[in-house]
Enzyme design. Structure first.
Site, PDB file in Angstrom:
ATOM      1  N   ASN A 291      -1.542  -5.868   2.387  1.00 26.20           N
ATOM      2  CA  ASN A 291      -1.267  -4.434   2.228  1.00 26.20           C
ATOM      3  C   ASN A 291      -0.609  -3.811   3.464  1.00 26.20           C
ATOM      4  O   ASN A 291      -0.054  -2.716   3.385  1.00 26.20           O
ATOM      5  CB  ASN A 291      -2.558  -3.682   1.889  1.00 26.20           C
TER       6      ASN A 291
ATOM      7  N   HIS B 114      -9.277  -9.397   0.206  1.00 25.93           N
ATOM      8  CA  HIS B 114      -8.676  -9.665   1.526  1.00 25.93           C
ATOM      9  C   HIS B 114      -7.445  -8.798   1.781  1.00 25.93           C
ATOM     10  O   HIS B 114      -6.464  -9.262   2.390  1.00 25.93           O
ATOM     11  CB  HIS B 114      -8.343 -11.160   1.674  1.00 25.93           C
ATOM     12  N   CYS B 115      -7.492  -7.547   1.317  1.00 25.21           N
ATOM     13  CA  CYS B 115      -6.377  -6.585   1.519  1.00 25.21           C
ATOM     14  C   CYS B 115      -5.062  -7.111   0.965  1.00 25.21           C
ATOM     15  O   CYS B 115      -3.988  -6.737   1.453  1.00 25.21           O
ATOM     16  CB  CYS B 115      -6.184  -6.233   3.001  1.00 25.21           C
ATOM     17  N   ALA B 116      -5.112  -7.980  -0.033  1.00 22.01           N
ATOM     18  CA  ALA B 116      -3.867  -8.530  -0.577  1.00 22.01           C
ATOM     19  C   ALA B 116      -3.931  -8.568  -2.104  1.00 22.01           C
ATOM     20  O   ALA B 116      -3.857  -9.638  -2.711  1.00 22.01           O
ATOM     21  CB  ALA B 116      -3.615  -9.922   0.004  1.00 22.01           C
TER      22      ALA B 116
END
Ligand SMILES: Cc1ncc(COP(=O)(O)O)c(C=O)c1O
Length: 386
Positions: A102, A341-343
């Site tokens: 992100n 995982h911010c993805a």
């Protein structure tokens, strides 16, 4: 729980412990060198400037960059935002991969909304979302493209992307690489990979403290500042200086963090990134081999024949990732990360959205015992649940 038996396997989020010499360098800065660098001429200012410029040289030398084009700021996220905002004008087109964090996706989506930037996401045919150089070439051939931005390795699967090959395939379109998951963990020579900009965190594979990120710029790639303010130079002017590093480094820098990062880079240079890489790859293979023997365990994006960092994602059929991570920590002292995982884009591409995965991140100070401890605990928890 015996605190000596704690097993840290979340090096994809941040490294722990830090490199030898980091704690001492941070403490030394705060105790003896903590002037405001470049602001004034007294001895503490001079000491701080010497530490910062020395660390800049250490970072540049480790990553094969020109110290004059090595920028130190608050983090990888900051530098990614800076370059994206500076280089993408209204109506521009940018091409990126489907595996981005992100820290790339969110600024891109914002620029899409606010400036009408066209964001093209290369999905590729590969089942694990790994794009090829041809996938990128195909995307930039027909339509003028301002920038290609892509991660050097997925922070979800650990798979390494062929960034140098992609940069050659899309030339002369400039490429920015997000090296947050690779710097310090796999060998990289900026002078050799042919990309315009390379960004990384100081606190992951570079083994320094949090709060510092690095931007490397090619000699022909100029970037406007995202943030403007004091630099200690040209104080008579209300305009930002135009020379590097001052034009991109507004405000008082994180002296202790940078001092620690310098020490970490010196340790990595001495120890050898190639040795770190071999160690992490040996352990991650051991982990993959151990986990895939366990009934119900699914590895995501792992390939025996591909280049990987120390990151590996897995799930256990029928089990909740968050509960498993909590149990591993509570009952076995094993720390890893559950979730997206911010993805989110990467998980959508891999088919693991919205539940995500359990992610182990091996670092240079992990051992075979750490890996075997995780495999043993997963085996036990999966038997108990079946
Ligand atoms: C691939 C990737 N890019 C960017 C970032 C952002 O790094 P930082 O939080 O250090 O700014 C991360 C951190 O997790 C990452 O894994």
């Amino acid at each position: 729980m015996n605190p000596d038996r704690l097993i840290y396997l979340d090096n994809g989020a941040t490294s722990f412990p830090k490199a030898p010499g980091v704690v001492e360098a941070v403490a030394r800065f705060l105790e003896r060198e903590a002037g405001n660098p470049g602001r004034g001429g007294h001895r503490l200012t001079v000491a701080a400037s010497r530490v910062i410029e020395g660390a800049r040289e250490d970072v540049a030398s480790l990553l094969g960059a020109d110290p004059e084009r090595t920028l130190l700021g608050p983090g990888a996220t900051f530098w990614l935002n800076t370059v994206l905002s500076a280089r993408l004008r209204p109506g521009d087109r940018v091409v990126t991969s489907a595996l981005e964090h992100n820290a790339v996706m969110r600024p891109l989506r914002e620029l899409e909304a606010s400036r009408g930037v066209e964001v093209v996401v290369v999905r590729g045919d590969d089942p694990d979302g790994l794009p090829t150089a041809d996938d990128f070439k195909h995307q930039i051939e027909a339509t003028p493209t301002a920038l290609v931005v892509l991660t050097h390795a997925s922070n979800v699967t650990g798979a390494v992307l062929p960034v140098a090959k992609i940069a050659r395939a899309v030339a002369p379109v400039p490429v920015m690489v997000d090296g947050a998951q690779t710097a310090g963990s796999i060998p990289m020579d900026f002078s050799d990979i042919g990309v315009a900009a390379y960004v990384c965190s100081g606190h992951k594979g570079l083994l320094g403290p949090p709060g510092v990120g690095v931007l490397l710029l090619d000699e022909n790639f100029e970037v406007e500042p995202l943030v403007r303010g004091g630099t200690g130079s040209r104080s008579e002017s209300e305009e930002m200086p135009t020379n590097l590093p001052d034009c991109l480094e507004a405000g008082t820098p994180n002296g202790p963090g940078i001092a620690g990062l310098g020490a970490a880079c010196r340790w990595l240079t001495e120890h050898g990134v190639v040795n770190v890489s071999e160690h992490e790859q040996r352990l991650v293979r051991r982990l993959a081999d151990g986990l895939r023997e366990i009934a119900g365990v699914i590895l995501h994006g792992w390939r025996d024949d591909a280049s990987h960092t120390g990151v590996l994602s897995f799930t256990i059929a029928g089990q909740d990732n968050g509960e498993l991570a909590a149990r591993l920590d509570r009952e076995r002292g094993i720390m890893l990360r559950a979730g997206l995982h911010c993805a989110p884009a990467a998980h959508r591409r891999l088919g693991t959205f919205p539940d995500g995965t359990l992610r182990a991140g091996i670092g240079p100070f992990n051992t075979e015992d750490d890996v075997d401890g995780l495999v043993g605990a997963v085996r036990e928890f999966s038997i108990l649940s079946s």
